[in-house]
Design a protein around this motif. Structure first.
Motif, PDB file in Angstrom:
ATOM      1  N   SER A 152       1.223  -0.920  -0.126  1.00  0.00           N
ATOM      2  CA  SER A 152       0.038   0.086  -0.031  1.00  0.00           C
ATOM      3  C   SER A 152       0.936   0.812   0.198  1.00  0.00           C
ATOM      4  O   SER A 152       0.710   2.477  -0.914  1.00  0.00           O
ATOM      5  N   ILE A 156       0.259   4.208  -2.807  1.00  0.00           N
ATOM      6  CA  ILE A 156       0.262   5.850  -2.903  1.00  0.00           C
ATOM      7  C   ILE A 156       1.445   6.293  -3.757  1.00  0.00           C
ATOM      8  O   ILE A 156       1.273   7.260  -4.218  1.00  0.00           O
ATOM      9  N   CYS A 176      -5.211  -0.713   1.317  1.00  0.00           N
ATOM     10  CA  CYS A 176      -5.062   0.531   2.127  1.00  0.00           C
ATOM     11  C   CYS A 176      -6.137   1.060   1.665  1.00  0.00           C
ATOM     12  O   CYS A 176      -6.700   1.095   0.690  1.00  0.00           O
ATOM     13  N   SER A 177      -7.040   1.504   2.873  1.00  0.00           N
ATOM     14  CA  SER A 177      -8.317   1.856   1.982  1.00  0.00           C
ATOM     15  C   SER A 177      -8.656   3.563   1.567  1.00  0.00           C
ATOM     16  O   SER A 177      -9.033   4.087   1.230  1.00  0.00           O
ATOM     17  N   CYS A 178      -7.068   4.504   1.923  1.00  0.00           N
ATOM     18  CA  CYS A 178      -6.896   5.692   1.329  1.00  0.00           C
ATOM     19  C   CYS A 178      -6.832   5.672  -0.523  1.00  0.00           C
ATOM     20  O   CYS A 178      -6.936   6.434  -0.293  1.00  0.00           O
ATOM     21  N   ASN A 181      -9.358   7.290  -2.580  1.00  0.00           N
ATOM     22  CA  ASN A 181      -9.659   8.231  -2.608  1.00  0.00           C
ATOM     23  C   ASN A 181      -9.375   8.693  -4.347  1.00  0.00           C
ATOM     24  O   ASN A 181      -8.214   8.579  -4.546  1.00  0.00           O
ATOM     25  N   GLU A 184      -7.347  11.951  -5.463  1.00  0.00           N
ATOM     26  CA  GLU A 184      -5.607  11.746  -4.801  1.00  0.00           C
ATOM     27  C   GLU A 184      -5.004  10.919  -5.717  1.00  0.00           C
ATOM     28  O   GLU A 184      -3.870  10.701  -6.335  1.00  0.00           O
ATOM     29  N   SER A 194     -10.601  -3.058  -0.355  1.00  0.00           N
ATOM     30  CA  SER A 194     -10.679  -2.278   0.510  1.00  0.00           C
ATOM     31  C   SER A 194     -10.384  -2.798   1.788  1.00  0.00           C
ATOM     32  O   SER A 194     -11.151  -3.240   2.253  1.00  0.00           O
ATOM     33  N   ASP A 222       1.236   2.815   5.992  1.00  0.00           N
ATOM     34  CA  ASP A 222       0.123   3.611   5.564  1.00  0.00           C
ATOM     35  C   ASP A 222      -0.792   2.171   5.849  1.00  0.00           C
ATOM     36  O   ASP A 222      -2.054   2.295   6.226  1.00  0.00           O
ATOM     37  N   ASN A 226      -3.225   2.843   8.331  1.00  0.00           N
ATOM     38  CA  ASN A 226      -5.346   3.198   8.116  1.00  0.00           C
ATOM     39  C   ASN A 226      -5.532   2.423   8.520  1.00  0.00           C
ATOM     40  O   ASN A 226      -7.463   2.069   9.146  1.00  0.00           O
TER      41      ASN A 226
END
Length: 862
Positions: A152, A156, A176-178, A181, A184, A194, A222, A226
């Motif tokens: 993850s 990112i 990673c749930s981030c 988005n 981003e 996720s 991350d 997260n």
């Protein structure tokens, strides 16, 4: 930071053009990377964490940094890379998808390090040859999409770089749930759910078994941070986090020992870990070394099916672990493909050489150094089919299956683009894509909208966040006969379940690694059962509490009730304090023992008074009866009978009528009784005075005056009772003051003044009677009845004086019993003291019941 700076400069110069002249795409720097390569019309990039060790060189501004060396190839991950190649070869053979188009691949090893992963991404988007895309920077890019990165944190960083070029990346493991988005990470997709859904699956399992006291461990990246943040928020709804620890990327011995110490000292029996196999291994080794058992581990997908952990006998104490795992798939023909690998000494395929040396534990001569003289030489003719390793094991394909789906997702998007399925796509003048000039941003449009059923019958599609459909396998680590572990499927989690998110578990197939072989309990405090309430402990989490029994008259009917509920006034709590029940209604009834006893005594007194009256009527002409004023004696016996009978009005359930009758009957009957005695006393005194010479008082206090006096005294009491009944009469009342658990039916006196006047008037007559009788006690016996009256009034006054404190202090039905006892005791006192001596003479000493004997008693002795 130095590596990141180099990479950013590299990308900048690789895609920059001179101010003057035609743009030239010359490579500014070239990385030495471990990889696999094959030409094709369209190239797919791949990033895998194949090597788990990196030899880093000294970083200094004094000289150019040397290349990092990646070692210790992981066979199971190399299988994932080969699965990507297998999928590409399968697509190339399939005439129904991308006809007349050959897919190639460029796969690199990120060595589980972010700087290397960024170098790999830069090499994929810029090309790794002297000139990329021709001197005019036109044509097909080096790669059209990237399959990866599995980590993850890497994803990112890489996604932010790829989004500048609108190049899609489809990860098979970054959860990673981030990354959901899209603002981003607009070009990021994945074939796994996720972490937000993974956390929900874990939370559902924890809630299913009632675990409210849970420890949490997460990696320092991350992915871990997260996930644990979401986990902590979800657990707050029903439980508490006993401890939360972080595993650092570079684990120091002291850090590991500190986490182990926390685990040992915590009362939490369930521990959730969001980490990868590599980061968790040092902690697991220390737990095994210290022989820490009796813990239920909940594994994230990062290590729930880690082959290196499961097959290791040292980790048998981790048996029973419940893990969240990606969906397993069976890829037909993959195993045969894996076993057909052959040596390739092309530098672009240097991973094959490393794989060969790892699986056969040998070295090729050109790769040997002076330090490895004792290592076995590789011949290149070893038979790979004779090996039995994680590379050839296709019994539990999870990450490999996600790689397979990722490749097919990109292929279907390319196929839709080539067939111009959506002419309104990102093309000028509605012209479809040209195979000679396919661009990543064009593929991105079609990749968002893919939706197909693969050869295994599973739907492959991405939602608006680029995430796959949330479906997980739930695995359980179970012991084999040889002492190793196997990750067995025991359930499934599906976002599409009937309740939104649904966990289905095969309870009878789960192995619990505890002595009881049953589901363990992990709570800070056991559930408070009905009949108690929760009382939080000061300074401790809400899951730590004491169970306080409900007070009398309060109940709690639920488990872990925060408060006890007060019962309604006519209800009371049962012995268990779990429900309100009707209070027992208590009053002095004819059925209980006390009521029966008092009724018997009252009737006996009435019968005895009636018997004495009968005797006196029968012997009314005898001297004894005549000498003691027979008419007043008859009236006195009638009034005593009424006194005994009025006691019965106090027994039974009170009503408006009985409450009024009992007090009126009591007041009038006793005044009548005392009035008769008082008049008899006055007659004795007057009679004695009448015997004196010249005294003629008897004519002024004859029979008429006696009757009038009795009537007057009784009439005054009647007036008092009438006023009392008119102004504030007695009434039945439910009394709960004496006993909260019972309702006591009693008669409220209504007016205290009225009741006090009634008793006071009786007391005044009794006191006057006692005083007159006491003064006349020494008169001659011939006419004197005063001694007996004095004794009877002494008993009467003593009973009623002791009645007052006893009446006030007696609770419930005993108050009524005390009042009845006073009535009966005083009535018997009057009856026995006044009439028993006379009955004795009449019945047993008839010789004394003569006028001569009676007159002789008064003569002085000689």
């Amino acid at each position: 930071m130095q590596c990141l700076l180099c990479i950013s400069l590299f990308v900048r110069f690789a895609f920059s053009a001179p101010v003057l002249g035609r743009p030239v795409c010359n490579i500014q720097e070239q990385f030495e990377l471990n990889g696999l390569y094959k030409k094709g019309d369209i190239i797919l990039g791949g990033i895998f964490e194949i090597s788990f060790e990196v030899i880093m060189t000294d970083l200094s501004f004094k000289f150019k940094p040397q290349q990092w060396k990646c070692e210790r190839l992981e066979l199971s991950v190399f299988q994932w890379a080969q699965t990507m190649i297998f999928a590409i070869e399968e697509i190339n053979r399939n005439e129904n998808i991308l006809p007349n188009v050959t897919l190639g691949y460029r796969i690199y090893d990120n060595c589980v390090k972010l700087p290397v992963a960024l170098r790999v991404a830069a090499a994929l988007i810029s090309g790794n040859t002297e000139v990329a895309g021709g001197s005019d920077c036109e044509g097909t890019p080096p790669v059209i999409a990237i399959i990866g990165d599995p980590v993850s944190t890497h994803s990112i960083a890489i996604s932010r770089m790829l989004s500048l070029f609108q190049m899609p990346m489809v990860s098979y493991s970054a959860s990673c749930s981030c990354l959901s988005n899209k603002q981003e990470f607009p070009t990021f997709f994945r074939t796994i759910p996720s972490d937000a859904f993974q956390v929900k699956a874990m939370v559902e399992i924890i809630k299913h078994y009632g675990w409210t006291w849970v420890g949490a461990i997460a990696s320092d990246d991350d992915y871990g941070q997260n996930a644990i943040k979401i986990f902590q928020e979800d657990v707050k709804a029903f439980g508490c986090i006993a401890f939360s620890e972080t595993i650092h990327k570079v684990s120091e011995k002291d850090d590991v020992l500190q986490i182990v110490k926390v685990i040992k000292n915590s009362s939490a029996k369930v521990i959730v870990s969001f980490s990868s196999e590599v980061e968790l291994k040092a902690l697991m080794d220390e737990i095994v070394r210290q022989n820490i058992t009796g813990r239920q581990w909940i594994a994230s997908e990062g290590w729930s099916t880690a082959g290196a952990l499961v097959i290791n006998k040292n980790y048998a104490s981790f048996g029973g672990t419940i893990g969240i795992a990606f969906r397993r798939g069976k890829i037909q023909g993959l195993q045969d493909f894996l076993l057909q690998i052959h040596l390739d000494f092309d530098p672009k395929n240097n991973l094959v050489v490393q794989f060969w040396e790892t699986i056969f534990q040998c070295k090729f001569e050109e790769n040997m150094s002076n330090l490895s003289l004792n290592v076995k030489l590789c011949s290149g003719h070893e038979n790979i089919k004779s090996t039995n390793t994680a590379y050839s094991d296709v019994s539990d394909l999870r990450n490999a299956y996600n790689v397979y789906k990722a490749v097919y997702a990109v292929a279907h998007a390319l196929d839709n683009m080539m067939r111009c399925v959506d002419k309104s796509g990102p093309f000028a003048n509605n012209v479809c894509a040209d195979i000679q000039n396919v661009q990543p941003w064009q593929l991105l449009h079609y990749l968002k909208n893919i939706d197909f059923i693969n050869s295994l019958g599973e739907r492959v599609a991405f939602d608006e966040n680029g995430d796959a459909v949330a479906v997980y396998d739930i695995v359980n680590w179970q012991l084999n006969d040889n002492g190793t572990l196997i990750a067995k499927n025991v359930g499934i989690f599906s976002k599409l379940g009937t309740a939104g998110q649904m966990v289905t578990l095969a309870e009878n197939e789960i192995f619990w690694n505890f002595e009881s072989k049953k589901v363990p309990e992990s709570v800070c405090s056991s559930n408070c059962q009905p009949g108690t309430r929760k009382a939080t402990r000061k300074g401790q989490p809400i899951c730590c509490f004491d169970c306080i029994p409900c007070a009398d008259g309060e109940i709690s009917s639920e488990i872990n009730s925060p408060e006890c509920v007060q019962c309604a006034p006519e209800f009371w709590s049962n012995q268990e304090k779990t429900q309100c029940i009707l209070k027992d209604i208590e009053f002095l009834s004819y059925e209980d023992a006390m009521g029966i006893t008092l009724t018997t005594v009252a009737l006996s007194g009435a019968f005895l008074s009636t018997g004495v009256l009968t005797i006196f009527i029968h012997f009314r002409n005898s001297p004894v009866v005549k000498a003691n004023n027979s008419e007043l004696s008859f009236l006195l016996l009638v009034s005593l009978t009424m006194c005994f009978l009025c006691a019965l009005c106090f027994i039974g359930k009170p009503t408006d009528l009985t409450c009024m009758v009992m007090h009126v009957a009591f007041g009038i009957s006793f005044v009548l009784c005392i009035a008769c005695i008082l008049v008899k006393t006055i007659v004795v005194i007057v009679a004695f005075r009448a015997t004196l010479p010249g005294n003629n008082m008897m004519k002024w206090f004859g029979t008429t005056q006696q009757r009038g006096t009795v009537f007057l005294f009784t009439f005054i009491q009647s007036i008092i009772c009438t006023i009392w009944l008119i102004t504030a009469p007695p009434f039945p009342k439910k009394n709960t003051q004496y006993q909260n658990s019972k309702i006591i039916y009693e008669c409220n006196i209504g007016s205290l003044v009225g009741f006090s006047c009634l008793l006071g008037y009786i007391g005044m007559l009794a006191a006057a009677c006692f005083l007159l009788a006491f003064l006349a006690r020494n008169l001659p016996d011939t006419f004197n009845e005063a001694k007996f009256i004095t004794f009877s009034m002494l008993v009467f006054c003593a009973v009623w004086l002791t009645f007052i404190p006893a009446y006030i202090s007696s609770p419930g039905k005993y108050t009524v019993a005390v009042e009845i006892f006073a009535i009966l005791a005083s009535s018997f006192g009057l009856l026995f003291a006044i009439f028993i001596p006379k009955c004795y003479i009449i019945l047993l000493k008839p010789e004394k019941n003569t006028k001569k004997a009676l007159l002789g008693r008064g003569l002085p002795k000689k």
